[in-house]
Design an enzyme around this catalytic site. Structure first.
Site, mmCIF file in Angstrom:
data_model
loop_
_atom_site.group_PDB
_atom_site.id
_atom_site.type_symbol
_atom_site.label_atom_id
_atom_site.label_comp_id
_atom_site.label_asym_id
_atom_site.label_seq_id
_atom_site.Cartn_x
_atom_site.Cartn_y
_atom_site.Cartn_z
ATOM 1 N N VAL A 16 13.491 9.145 14.730
ATOM 2 C CA VAL A 16 13.798 7.939 15.513
ATOM 3 C C VAL A 16 13.975 8.287 16.992
ATOM 4 O O VAL A 16 13.380 7.655 17.877
ATOM 5 C CB VAL A 16 15.070 7.234 14.965
ATOM 6 C CG1 VAL A 16 15.417 6.025 15.831
ATOM 7 C CG2 VAL A 16 14.866 6.817 13.522
ATOM 8 N N ARG A 48 18.324 21.944 17.519
ATOM 9 C CA ARG A 48 17.417 23.091 17.652
ATOM 10 C C ARG A 48 16.637 22.973 18.964
ATOM 11 O O ARG A 48 15.586 22.316 19.014
ATOM 12 C CB ARG A 48 16.465 23.146 16.460
ATOM 13 C CG ARG A 48 17.181 23.575 15.177
ATOM 14 C CD ARG A 48 16.203 23.756 14.049
ATOM 15 N NE ARG A 48 15.716 22.463 13.585
ATOM 16 C CZ ARG A 48 16.228 21.813 12.546
ATOM 17 N NH1 ARG A 48 17.212 22.332 11.855
ATOM 18 N NH2 ARG A 48 15.758 20.646 12.179
ATOM 19 N N LYS A 106 24.499 3.444 10.136
ATOM 20 C CA LYS A 106 25.088 2.478 9.183
ATOM 21 C C LYS A 106 26.289 3.055 8.460
ATOM 22 O O LYS A 106 27.268 2.351 8.208
ATOM 23 C CB LYS A 106 24.037 2.000 8.182
ATOM 24 C CG LYS A 106 23.484 3.087 7.279
ATOM 25 C CD LYS A 106 22.114 2.758 6.787
ATOM 26 C CE LYS A 106 21.132 2.886 7.884
ATOM 27 N NZ LYS A 106 20.298 4.013 7.957
ATOM 28 N N VAL A 133 20.636 -1.835 10.272
ATOM 29 C CA VAL A 133 20.319 -2.644 9.086
ATOM 30 C C VAL A 133 18.861 -3.083 9.130
ATOM 31 O O VAL A 133 18.459 -3.842 10.013
ATOM 32 C CB VAL A 133 21.211 -3.899 8.998
ATOM 33 C CG1 VAL A 133 20.956 -4.635 7.690
ATOM 34 C CG2 VAL A 133 22.671 -3.545 9.135
ATOM 35 N N ILE A 137 13.692 -5.306 11.589
ATOM 36 C CA ILE A 137 13.910 -6.726 11.277
ATOM 37 C C ILE A 137 15.137 -7.227 12.033
ATOM 38 O O ILE A 137 16.234 -6.698 11.841
ATOM 39 C CB ILE A 137 14.117 -6.952 9.766
ATOM 40 C CG1 ILE A 137 12.985 -6.317 8.961
ATOM 41 C CG2 ILE A 137 14.240 -8.437 9.458
ATOM 42 C CD1 ILE A 137 13.203 -6.351 7.464
ATOM 43 N N GLU A 191 13.749 10.931 0.419
ATOM 44 C CA GLU A 191 14.112 12.229 0.972
ATOM 45 C C GLU A 191 14.248 13.251 -0.157
ATOM 46 O O GLU A 191 14.330 12.881 -1.325
ATOM 47 C CB GLU A 191 15.425 12.100 1.736
ATOM 48 C CG GLU A 191 15.261 11.240 2.976
ATOM 49 C CD GLU A 191 16.543 11.096 3.764
ATOM 50 O OE1 GLU A 191 17.333 12.037 3.772
ATOM 51 O OE2 GLU A 191 16.722 10.031 4.356
ATOM 52 N N ASP A 202 23.124 3.663 0.772
ATOM 53 C CA ASP A 202 22.492 3.151 1.992
ATOM 54 C C ASP A 202 22.533 1.614 2.010
ATOM 55 O O ASP A 202 22.947 0.998 2.998
ATOM 56 C CB ASP A 202 21.043 3.659 2.055
ATOM 57 C CG ASP A 202 20.278 3.128 3.240
ATOM 58 O OD1 ASP A 202 20.420 3.691 4.337
ATOM 59 O OD2 ASP A 202 19.539 2.136 3.067
ATOM 60 N N LYS A 206 24.750 -1.147 4.431
ATOM 61 C CA LYS A 206 24.122 -2.282 5.127
ATOM 62 C C LYS A 206 24.763 -3.598 4.679
ATOM 63 O O LYS A 206 24.980 -4.513 5.506
ATOM 64 C CB LYS A 206 22.616 -2.293 4.850
ATOM 65 C CG LYS A 206 21.898 -1.095 5.489
ATOM 66 C CD LYS A 206 20.501 -0.906 4.928
ATOM 67 C CE LYS A 206 19.791 0.261 5.593
ATOM 68 N NZ LYS A 206 18.539 0.646 4.918
ATOM 69 N N GLY A 305 11.726 3.814 8.941
ATOM 70 C CA GLY A 305 10.661 4.518 9.659
ATOM 71 C C GLY A 305 10.978 4.665 11.138
ATOM 72 O O GLY A 305 11.754 3.891 11.714
HETATM 73 N N1 HSE Z 1 16.347 5.219 3.640
HETATM 74 C C1 HSE Z 1 16.399 3.878 4.089
HETATM 75 C C2 HSE Z 1 15.408 3.033 3.291
HETATM 76 C C3 HSE Z 1 16.079 3.695 5.540
HETATM 77 O O1 HSE Z 1 14.723 3.542 2.431
HETATM 78 O O2 HSE Z 1 15.360 1.846 3.526
HETATM 79 C C4 HSE Z 1 17.239 3.996 6.395
HETATM 80 O O3 HSE Z 1 18.306 3.152 6.091
#
Ligand code: HSE
Length: 432
Positions: A16, A48, A106, A133, A137, A191, A202, A206, A305
């Protein structure tokens, strides 16, 4: 236009952060016109420093994030490190030294948002977090500003792209959870450690943020009932299909009918194929907002993303910089209602229950009696013999609305019946 630039400290330069820096450079002229002054990077804090970062002046790179966040000449700090510490200390220091803060964090907002808002208020700074969030969007600003005159009663949505991708694959290919997760990992949607996504952390963070803004109260991560999707089976998805539904991991925030409390939850649920959220495929996000005057609004788009998240960060950065230039401050926290968050047991919902039963006289009556004893009304019952009727039967029960605690107790009691050989699938039904 003012010629002296506004200075931005960028904390974190991963997927990001590097995109934020790229857009700041590539669109510097447009951003200057929109803000009313040029905006430039004062420094980029990284872990790094040796890594080559295309498009970023190496002289701006530092490992001393604390010193960068505390620089008196910095107007805005962009925090895209994530996690609780050192992000919390850095953001607090930025406020103390006169900067506004834009963050995508978040987890920190859901854990300690109140303290961050208080610090922003105390130092007359902005704290903006659209990127926290559903990435690109617009949700935070519409809820906080566009709907500030309305009464929001419900926020219902898909706010995690990784889990939506997994469920979409399970639905379209018949794959099991592990197989779909492997595909999500191979394609970079999940991940290496997918816990935060697949266990619903996650989405719960949100949900906490959205509920707080929507209902003008404070909701923390711990207040959100959370169930991930690791227990969802191919059989659940097939069962949903037979009902004309699909399975989604939903974040649901509701104001009680009497307006005196709120609930926030994240769990897998069946939704009818005709519901707009059912057609949200792959890693997309979508959120329904129901407000008294506005009616039903839907927000849809890429919820994760580098570029989509950077878009949201840049939008907030422009707003924070405009405010700085005008000596103004944007809206802060609005938590005046201080509504209590009710436990999951009080949420009124519907269950879809698939039972493996003995096919002998009286079974249906026994099962129906358990529902009646717990005050749960049955909507539909479907029975199908297994192996041509030679190996018991599947009994699929869909309930009317009932408190979640009563539904849970009903399932426990069903498990105790000798004639119930197993509870194959239990899932809440939403969106009707
Ligand atoms: N890992 C989250 C998702 C994106 O898959 O929506 C970051 O919050």
């Amino acid at each position: 236009m003012r010629t002296r630039p506004l200075k931005v400290a960028l904390l974190g330069c991963g997927v990001v952060g590097s995109e934020v820096a790229r857009i700041m450079t590539a669109h510097a002229d447009d951003l200057a016109q929109r803000i009313g002054a040029p905006v430039e990077l004062a420094g980029v804090a990284v872990r790094r420093p040796d890594r080559v970062r295309e498009g970023i002046d190496p002289s701006l790179v530092t490992t001393d994030a604390a010193a960068l966040a505390a620089r008196e000449d910095v107007d805005a700090v962009v925090e895209v490190i994530g996690g609780i510490e050192p992000a919390r200390t850095l953001i607090t220091s930025a406020f103390e030294h006169g900067a506004s803060v834009v963050t995508a964090n978040k987890a920190l907002l859901a854990e300690d948002g109140a303290a961050l808002h208080e610090a922003a208020e105390k130092y007359g700074a902005d704290l903006f977090y659209e990127a926290a969030v559903a990435a690109a969007i617009p949700l935070v600003r519409p809820l906080r500003e566009s709907l500030a005159g309305d009464t929001v009663n419900r926020v219902l949505g898909i706010v995690n792209g990784t889990t939506n991708f997994i469920l979409d694959r399970m639905d379209s290919t018949g794959a099991g959870y592990s197989e779909a997760l492997d595909e999500a990992t191979a394609l970079g949607y999940a991940e290496a450690d997918p816990t935060a996504d697949v266990e619903g952390f996650d989405a719960a963070a949100k949900a906490a943020i959205l509920a707080g803004i929507a209902f003008h109260t404070r909701v923390r991560l711990d207040d959100v009932h959370r169930e991930g999707l690791t227990e969802v089976t191919a059989a659940d998805i097939a069962s949903a299909k037979r009902m004309g539904c699909t399975v989604k991991l939903l974040a649901i925030c509701e104001r009680a009918v009497d307006g005196r409390s709120v609930t926030a939850r994240v769990h897998p649920a069946m939704i009818p194929l005709g519901h707009p959220l059912a057609s949200v495929r792959e890693a997309y996000n979508a959120v329904f907002v129901e407000a008294e005057a506005a009616g039903r609004l839907m927000f849809y788009g890429p919820g994760a993303g580098g570029s989509p998240t950077a878009s949201a960060v840049l939008g907030d950065l422009v707003a924070a910089c405009r405010n700085k230039l005008n000596g103004a401050k944007g809206p802060g926290e609005s938590a005046y209602t201080q509504l209590p968050v009710s436990p999951m047991g009080e949420v009124v919902t519907r269950y879809h229950i698939s039972l493996d039963v003995a096919d002998i006289p009286g079974v249906l009556a026994q099962v129906a009696a358990v529902f009646a004893e717990h005050g749960v009304s049955i909507d539909t019952v479907r029975q199908k013999g297994k192996d041509g009727g030679h190996d018991g039967a599947w009994l699929v029960v869909v309930t009317h609305h009932a408190p979640d605690a009563a539904l849970g107790a009903t399932v426990e009691a069903l498990r105790q019946l000798d004639t119930v050989r197993g509870v194959a699938s239990i899932m809440r039904v939403e969106g009707e």
